[in-house]
Design a protein around this motif. Sequence first.
Motif, PDB file in Angstrom:
ATOM      1  N   UNK A   6       0.852  -1.199   0.000  1.00 25.61           N
ATOM      2  CA  UNK A   6       0.000   0.000   0.000  1.00 25.61           C
ATOM      3  C   UNK A   6       0.884   1.245   0.000  1.00 25.61           C
ATOM      4  N   UNK A   7       0.560   2.177  -0.877  1.00 27.78           N
ATOM      5  CA  UNK A   7       1.173   3.511  -0.820  1.00 27.78           C
ATOM      6  C   UNK A   7       0.050   4.494  -0.519  1.00 27.78           C
ATOM      7  N   UNK A   8       0.220   5.257   0.545  1.00 32.62           N
ATOM      8  CA  UNK A   8      -0.791   6.227   0.974  1.00 32.62           C
ATOM      9  C   UNK A   8      -0.374   7.621   0.496  1.00 32.62           C
ATOM     10  N   UNK A   9      -1.260   8.304  -0.210  1.00 27.70           N
ATOM     11  CA  UNK A   9      -0.968   9.682  -0.627  1.00 27.70           C
ATOM     12  C   UNK A   9      -1.937  10.610   0.103  1.00 27.70           C
ATOM     13  N   UNK A  10      -1.388  11.559   0.851  1.00 27.48           N
ATOM     14  CA  UNK A  10      -2.199  12.468   1.679  1.00 27.48           C
ATOM     15  C   UNK A  10      -2.138  11.989   3.115  1.00 27.48           C
ATOM     16  N   UNK A  15      -5.948  10.557   5.965  1.00 17.83           N
ATOM     17  CA  UNK A  15      -4.718   9.773   5.802  1.00 17.83           C
ATOM     18  C   UNK A  15      -4.196   9.268   7.146  1.00 17.83           C
ATOM     19  N   UNK A  16      -4.205  10.125   8.143  1.00 19.45           N
ATOM     20  CA  UNK A  16      -3.737   9.717   9.486  1.00 19.45           C
ATOM     21  C   UNK A  16      -4.644   8.648  10.082  1.00 19.45           C
ATOM     22  N   UNK A  17      -5.957   8.832   9.908  1.00 21.31           N
ATOM     23  CA  UNK A  17      -6.903   7.840  10.442  1.00 21.31           C
ATOM     24  C   UNK A  17      -6.697   6.491   9.755  1.00 21.31           C
ATOM     25  N   UNK A  18      -6.383   6.526   8.443  1.00 21.65           N
ATOM     26  CA  UNK A  18      -6.117   5.294   7.691  1.00 21.65           C
ATOM     27  C   UNK A  18      -4.878   4.599   8.258  1.00 21.65           C
ATOM     28  N   UNK A  19      -3.827   5.366   8.476  1.00 17.37           N
ATOM     29  CA  UNK A  19      -2.566   4.839   9.020  1.00 17.37           C
ATOM     30  C   UNK A  19      -2.798   4.194  10.392  1.00 17.37           C
ATOM     31  N   UNK A  20      -3.568   4.873  11.252  1.00 16.46           N
ATOM     32  CA  UNK A  20      -3.832   4.351  12.605  1.00 16.46           C
ATOM     33  C   UNK A  20      -4.681   3.085  12.541  1.00 16.46           C
ATOM     34  N   UNK A  21      -5.705   3.094  11.706  1.00 12.20           N
ATOM     35  CA  UNK A  21      -6.617   1.938  11.624  1.00 12.20           C
ATOM     36  C   UNK A  21      -5.893   0.711  11.060  1.00 12.20           C
ATOM     37  N   UNK A  22      -5.040   0.951  10.085  1.00 15.18           N
ATOM     38  CA  UNK A  22      -4.277  -0.145   9.480  1.00 15.18           C
ATOM     39  C   UNK A  22      -3.417  -0.835  10.540  1.00 15.18           C
ATOM     40  N   UNK A 331     -12.092   3.044   3.100  1.00 15.99           N
ATOM     41  CA  UNK A 331     -10.947   2.793   2.212  1.00 15.99           C
ATOM     42  C   UNK A 331     -10.439   1.357   2.389  1.00 15.99           C
ATOM     43  N   UNK A 332     -10.364   0.925   3.643  1.00 12.66           N
ATOM     44  CA  UNK A 332      -9.872  -0.432   3.902  1.00 12.66           C
ATOM     45  C   UNK A 332     -10.872  -1.470   3.392  1.00 12.66           C
TER      46      UNK A 332
END
Length: 343
Positions: A6-10, A15-22, A331-332
């Motif tokens: 996965x590459x996250x842009x933003x 974006x931060x919530x995505x990073x934390x949830x992952x 997103x996930x």
Amino acid sequence: MQKVNIILVGFGRVGRAFYELLKEKYDHYRERYGLFLELRAIVRKSGTVLLSGTRKMVSEAESGSGEKSELSGWIQTFSLADLLEEFKSGVLVDCTPSDLKTGEPGYSLTKMALSQGWHVVTASKGALVVHPSELAAEARKNQLALKASGATAAALPTLDVGLHSLAGAEILAIEGILNGTTNYILTRMADGLSFSRALMEASEKGIAEPNPVQDIEGWDTAAKMIIIANKVLGTEIKMSETRVHGINGLTEEIMARAAQIGKTIKLIGRCSRESPGAPWKVEVGLALLNPDHPLAMVDGSNKGIIFYTDCMGYVVVTGGKSDPRGAAAALIKDIISIYWRDF
Ligand SMILES: NC(=O)c1ccc[n+]([C@@H]2O[C@H](COP(=O)([O-])OP(=O)(O)OC[C@H]3O[C@@H](n4cnc5c(N)ncnc54)[C@H](OP(=O)(O)O)[C@@H]3O)[C@@H](O)[C@H]2O)c1
């Protein structure tokens, strides 16, 4: 078991919530879906950070190291094209701002990812409003997914229902409350607050974005309905063809008068046509709903959508309140739907 790059842009609120949830649910995704969702890099306007993959980040966090250091090495020199080439394939997750006029930066980065063999999962609306057909064709040509749950009311399932749950039925019309900020403001105005007090409260609670103009003027609702219609109905509706009125100008007096006659005021996005074969139209505006209307009870930052069909009656989904964590979860979900065979 499958490893997914996965590459996250933003790396703003979503974006931060995505990073934390992952990181938080990494083991759940592995155990339940057989997917190792490995975050390889985060790209933002101000730089890029290369990561060791989610599994390593989780184990370092558990041992008390990592956590802070993993986000410390932001550098300017990596281009997105190089990153896509380096990791070969996977999913690009777009959490950049939605520019409904140019479609950028989402358009350029989605096109680049699709042309280099990467699936794209997006929370950003701009590219799909401005260049829907071109991007859909590019994804189809390369047999890749271009998924947009995060851009179409996020935690509220809209595209999944229209595309999968109602497959085979003819959809006759769609209407929805698709913007949590305006629905929160309307709910609080119905409680007696003025527009400005209700907006201030929405900002204080983190529901309204720092600049809520697109929400209040109805453009965000229009963008979501256009993306839903284009994907579910196969239309090519443009923003310039859409009639949009927001909640600006609404007063406590108007709200009180609606209540006196037993009605509720809601901001509704609608996609319909006058007769079979006529062109589809999207419009956004305030509507006076009877108390028994399925969307009348949708309150706070919750949302709702109704699909009217020829053989499944009308199907209503409500809930999915607006917040970055809900958007990250959407997103996930889209990533899981690409790789999990039982979806
Ligand atoms: N907020 C929500 O609850 C929500 C819900 C559903 C969908 N959305 C959509 O999700 C998207 C992100 O929302 P947000 O609230 O997270 O926005 P945000 O807080 O403003 O964050 C935007 C991020 O995008 C980065 N960025 C901007 N231009 C870029 C470029 N050219 N290349 C790479 N990165 C770039 C910024 O980088 P810097 O950090 O370096 O400035 C920032 O990290 C928007 O399209 C929004 O409409 C939001």
